[in-house]
Scaffold this motif. Structure first.
Motif, PDB file in Angstrom:
ATOM      1  N   ARG A 230       1.118   8.585   9.589  1.00 58.74           N
ATOM      2  CA  ARG A 230       0.090   9.074   8.665  1.00 58.74           C
ATOM      3  C   ARG A 230       0.755  10.073   7.715  1.00 58.74           C
ATOM      4  NH1 ARG A 230      -2.012   8.845  13.671  1.00 58.74           N
ATOM      5  NH2 ARG A 230      -1.733  11.068  14.074  1.00 58.74           N
ATOM      6  N   VAL A 231       0.700   9.763   6.432  1.00 56.05           N
ATOM      7  CA  VAL A 231       1.492  10.497   5.452  1.00 56.05           C
ATOM      8  C   VAL A 231       0.615  10.920   4.272  1.00 56.05           C
ATOM      9  CG1 VAL A 231       3.515  10.378   3.942  1.00 56.05           C
ATOM     10  CG2 VAL A 231       3.466   9.042   6.073  1.00 56.05           C
ATOM     11  N   GLY A 232       0.736  12.168   3.887  1.00 55.55           N
ATOM     12  CA  GLY A 232       0.088  12.627   2.663  1.00 55.55           C
ATOM     13  C   GLY A 232       1.061  12.525   1.502  1.00 55.55           C
ATOM     14  N   LEU A 233       0.536  12.324   0.304  1.00 56.01           N
ATOM     15  CA  LEU A 233       1.402  12.259  -0.878  1.00 56.01           C
ATOM     16  C   LEU A 233       1.091  13.452  -1.777  1.00 56.01           C
ATOM     17  CD1 LEU A 233       3.593  10.275  -1.983  1.00 56.01           C
ATOM     18  CD2 LEU A 233       1.882   9.586  -3.645  1.00 56.01           C
ATOM     19  N   GLN A 234       2.089  14.290  -1.994  1.00 54.24           N
ATOM     20  CA  GLN A 234       1.927  15.473  -2.831  1.00 54.24           C
ATOM     21  C   GLN A 234       1.917  15.077  -4.307  1.00 54.24           C
ATOM     22  OE1 GLN A 234       1.890  18.634  -0.937  1.00 54.24           O
ATOM     23  NE2 GLN A 234       1.566  16.934   0.473  1.00 54.24           N
ATOM     24  N   THR A 235       1.260  15.884  -5.116  1.00 57.95           N
ATOM     25  CA  THR A 235       1.314  15.673  -6.564  1.00 57.95           C
ATOM     26  C   THR A 235       2.636  16.232  -7.091  1.00 57.95           C
ATOM     27  OG1 THR A 235      -1.068  15.932  -6.668  1.00 57.95           O
ATOM     28  CG2 THR A 235       0.137  16.142  -8.730  1.00 57.95           C
ATOM     29  N   PRO A 236       3.355  15.472  -7.924  1.00 54.54           N
ATOM     30  CA  PRO A 236       4.660  15.945  -8.441  1.00 54.54           C
ATOM     31  C   PRO A 236       4.538  17.276  -9.178  1.00 54.54           C
ATOM     32  CG  PRO A 236       4.350  13.632  -8.954  1.00 54.54           C
ATOM     33  CD  PRO A 236       3.050  14.115  -8.393  1.00 54.54           C
TER      34      PRO A 236
ATOM     35  N   GLY B 291       1.318  -3.286   1.674  1.00 49.36           N
ATOM     36  CA  GLY B 291       2.372  -4.299   1.771  1.00 49.36           C
ATOM     37  C   GLY B 291       3.719  -3.821   1.268  1.00 49.36           C
ATOM     38  N   LEU B 292       3.727  -2.713   0.516  1.00 51.89           N
ATOM     39  CA  LEU B 292       5.005  -2.172   0.042  1.00 51.89           C
ATOM     40  C   LEU B 292       5.837  -1.746   1.257  1.00 51.89           C
ATOM     41  CD1 LEU B 292       6.692  -1.309  -2.478  1.00 51.89           C
ATOM     42  CD2 LEU B 292       5.650   0.960  -2.235  1.00 51.89           C
ATOM     43  N   SER B 293       7.097  -2.136   1.280  1.00 53.47           N
ATOM     44  CA  SER B 293       7.919  -1.866   2.465  1.00 53.47           C
ATOM     45  C   SER B 293       9.283  -1.321   2.064  1.00 53.47           C
ATOM     46  CB  SER B 293       8.084  -3.137   3.297  1.00 53.47           C
ATOM     47  OG  SER B 293       8.766  -4.125   2.563  1.00 53.47           O
ATOM     48  N   ASP B 294       9.924  -0.696   3.034  1.00 49.53           N
ATOM     49  CA  ASP B 294      11.283  -0.191   2.826  1.00 49.53           C
ATOM     50  C   ASP B 294      11.904   0.038   4.194  1.00 49.53           C
ATOM     51  OD1 ASP B 294      13.608   0.785   1.631  1.00 49.53           O
ATOM     52  OD2 ASP B 294      12.467   1.892   0.121  1.00 49.53           O
ATOM     53  N   GLY B 295      13.186   0.300   4.209  1.00 50.45           N
ATOM     54  CA  GLY B 295      13.857   0.541   5.472  1.00 50.45           C
ATOM     55  C   GLY B 295      15.322   0.848   5.273  1.00 50.45           C
ATOM     56  N   PHE B 296      15.998   1.098   6.373  1.00 50.46           N
ATOM     57  CA  PHE B 296      17.423   1.413   6.318  1.00 50.46           C
ATOM     58  C   PHE B 296      18.034   1.148   7.687  1.00 50.46           C
ATOM     59  CE2 PHE B 296      15.157   5.147   7.673  1.00 50.46           C
ATOM     60  CZ  PHE B 296      15.952   5.705   8.651  1.00 50.46           C
ATOM     61  N   GLU B 297      19.352   1.246   7.716  1.00 55.37           N
ATOM     62  CA  GLU B 297      20.102   0.995   8.945  1.00 55.37           C
ATOM     63  C   GLU B 297      20.899   2.249   9.282  1.00 55.37           C
ATOM     64  OE1 GLU B 297      22.178  -2.954   9.351  1.00 55.37           O
ATOM     65  OE2 GLU B 297      23.940  -1.650   9.298  1.00 55.37           O
TER      66      GLU B 297
ATOM     67  N   GLY C  50      10.327  10.555   4.498  1.00 55.27           N
ATOM     68  CA  GLY C  50      10.739  11.608   3.582  1.00 55.27           C
ATOM     69  C   GLY C  50      11.740  11.181   2.529  1.00 55.27           C
ATOM     70  N   VAL C  51      12.429  10.075   2.791  1.00 53.12           N
ATOM     71  CA  VAL C  51      13.494   9.651   1.872  1.00 53.12           C
ATOM     72  C   VAL C  51      13.202   8.288   1.236  1.00 53.12           C
ATOM     73  CG1 VAL C  51      15.959   9.062   1.712  1.00 53.12           C
ATOM     74  CG2 VAL C  51      15.216  10.982   3.151  1.00 53.12           C
ATOM     75  N   HIS C  52      12.579   7.398   2.006  1.00 60.18           N
ATOM     76  CA  HIS C  52      12.454   6.009   1.543  1.00 60.18           C
ATOM     77  C   HIS C  52      11.025   5.620   1.135  1.00 60.18           C
ATOM     78  CE1 HIS C  52      16.582   5.140   2.889  1.00 60.18           C
ATOM     79  NE2 HIS C  52      16.296   5.925   3.911  1.00 60.18           N
ATOM     80  N   LEU C  53      10.081   5.809   2.003  1.00 55.54           N
ATOM     81  CA  LEU C  53       8.722   5.312   1.773  1.00 55.54           C
ATOM     82  C   LEU C  53       7.698   6.346   2.217  1.00 55.54           C
ATOM     83  CD1 LEU C  53       7.112   2.705   0.923  1.00 55.54           C
ATOM     84  CD2 LEU C  53       7.064   2.092   3.343  1.00 55.54           C
ATOM     85  N   PRO C  54       7.126   7.153   1.341  1.00 62.14           N
ATOM     86  CA  PRO C  54       7.232   7.092  -0.116  1.00 62.14           C
ATOM     87  C   PRO C  54       8.343   7.959  -0.699  1.00 62.14           C
ATOM     88  CG  PRO C  54       5.522   8.623   0.484  1.00 62.14           C
ATOM     89  CD  PRO C  54       6.060   8.071   1.776  1.00 62.14           C
TER      90      PRO C  54
ATOM     91  N   TYR D 235       8.267   7.633  -4.954  1.00 64.11           N
ATOM     92  CA  TYR D 235       7.021   6.918  -5.249  1.00 64.11           C
ATOM     93  C   TYR D 235       5.891   7.889  -5.520  1.00 64.11           C
ATOM     94  CZ  TYR D 235       8.982   2.494  -3.531  1.00 64.11           C
ATOM     95  OH  TYR D 235       9.730   1.357  -3.373  1.00 64.11           O
ATOM     96  N   GLN D 236       5.106   7.590  -6.571  1.00 65.81           N
ATOM     97  CA  GLN D 236       3.885   8.333  -6.839  1.00 65.81           C
ATOM     98  C   GLN D 236       2.696   7.432  -6.488  1.00 65.81           C
ATOM     99  OE1 GLN D 236       3.915  10.590 -10.539  1.00 65.81           O
ATOM    100  NE2 GLN D 236       6.142  10.446 -10.599  1.00 65.81           N
ATOM    101  N   TRP D 237       1.498   8.031  -6.509  1.00 66.67           N
ATOM    102  CA  TRP D 237       0.338   7.318  -5.978  1.00 66.67           C
ATOM    103  C   TRP D 237       0.124   5.967  -6.659  1.00 66.67           C
ATOM    104  CZ3 TRP D 237      -1.903   7.562  -1.578  1.00 66.67           C
ATOM    105  CH2 TRP D 237      -3.110   6.880  -1.378  1.00 66.67           C
ATOM    106  N   SER D 238       0.283   5.961  -7.972  1.00 63.08           N
ATOM    107  CA  SER D 238       0.021   4.721  -8.717  1.00 63.08           C
ATOM    108  C   SER D 238       1.063   3.638  -8.435  1.00 63.08           C
ATOM    109  CB  SER D 238      -0.020   5.012 -10.222  1.00 63.08           C
ATOM    110  OG  SER D 238       1.212   5.580 -10.637  1.00 63.08           O
TER     111      SER D 238
END
Lengths: 80, 139
Positions: free
Chosen positions: B133-139, B12-18, B70-74, B4-7
Motif C-alpha cells: 500500500r503506497v501513497g504518492l506525494q505531490t512533486p 497493470g503498470l509493472s516494474d521489477g529488478f534483479e 521507492g526506486v522503481h514503481l512508482p 511516476y506521477q499520478w497521471s
C-alpha cells in the motif's frame, strides 16, 4: 438491500485492530480510538474494493460519520 | 530512479529488478536486527533441519519491496503505507532474486496505490508474495 452497517463491522474491526469494536451510524474519527488518517485511507480503500464503488475526494470531505458513508454507499450501489 | 506521477499510473503498470542476495547482506541484517537465530547463521544446523543452506531472513528479502516501491514503481514520489507479506519458500545466500510488482488498484481521492508483488528465486520459485500500500506525494 443488505444491511451495510452490519456488513462493515468486520472490516472496521480488522482495519482498526479492535476485535470487539461495534460501530454505529454516529461513529467517526473523533469518537473511535485508532481511527487516524492512515486508518481512514485504509477504511475507504477497503470499502471501495469490497463493494466495487468509487468515492471522490469531494464526496468524502463532507461525510461526518459512518451513517453518512452508509447512505452514500446505498446511493452508489442502487445506481449500479 | 523512476519518477511516476499520478497521471502516469494505470492498473497493470509493472516494474521489477534483479538482485543477488549476498552473505554480507545477511551479516548486515543480523547486526541491524539483532536476530541471531542459528537457522540464519549456522549452515550445518540449517541443513540438519532440511534446508539447503542458512536460511535468508524473510525481512531481509522483503526489504527489496522497499526498493521496488521507492526506486522503481512508482519511484521518487512514493511513501510506503503498509505491506502484507506471505513467506512462501526459503531463499539462501547467493540466490539471484527477481523482485517484481504490478499496480492492482488506484484510489484517486487519496492518491493511494496498491501493488501486487512477489520475489522469486532465479526467476522461478516464489519466495514471498506481498500486497503493498503506497501513497504518492505531490512533486
Amino acid at each position: 438491500m443488505a444491511n451495510i452497517l452490519e456488513e462493515l463491522q468486520p472490516l472496521f474491526r480488522d482495519i482498526l485492530d479492535q476485535p470487539n469494536l461495534r460501530i454505529t451510524r454516529e461513529s467517526n474519527s473523533s469518537n473511535v480510538e485508532g481511527w487516524d488518517s492512515l486508518a481512514h485511507i485504509n477504511l475507504v480503500t477497503a470499502i471501495e474494493q469490497e463493494y466495487n464503488v468509487k468515492f471522490s475526494i469531494d464526496e468524502l470531505l463532507v461525510l461526518k460519520n459512518v451513517g453518512e458513508m452508509v447512505d452514500l454507499m446505498e446511493i452508489k450501489l442502487a445506481a449500479k | 530512479m523512476n519518477s511516476y506521477q499520478w497521471s502516469d499510473l494505470q492498473i497493470g503498470l509493472s516494474d521489477g529488478f534483479e538482485v543477488r542476495l549476498t552473505p554480507d547482506m545477511m551479516e548486515a541484517f543480523a547486526s541491524i536486527s539483532g536476530d541471531t537465530n542459528p537457522l540464519h547463521r549456522n549452515r550445518q544446523l540449517a541443513m540438519q533441519h532440511g534446508f539447503s543452506d542458512t536460511v535468508a531472513y524473510g525481512l531481509l528479502t522483503s526489504a527489496f519491496y522497499s526498493q521496488l516501491v521507492g526506486v522503481h514503481l512508482p519511484g521518487r514520489y512514493a511513501l510506503l503505507h503498509g505491506i502484507d507479506i506471505d513467506f512462501v519458500s526459503p531463499a539462501y545466500p547467493g540466490d539471484i532474486l527477481n523482485v517484481s510488482g504490478e499496480i492492482s488498484y488506484l484510489n484517486d481521492a487519496f492518491r493511494r496505490i496498491e501493488i501486487r508483488a512477489n520475489i522469486k528465486r532465479h526467476g522461478e520459485k516464489v519466495v514471498s508474495k506481498a500486497k503493498l500500500r503506497v501513497g504518492l506525494q505531490t512533486p
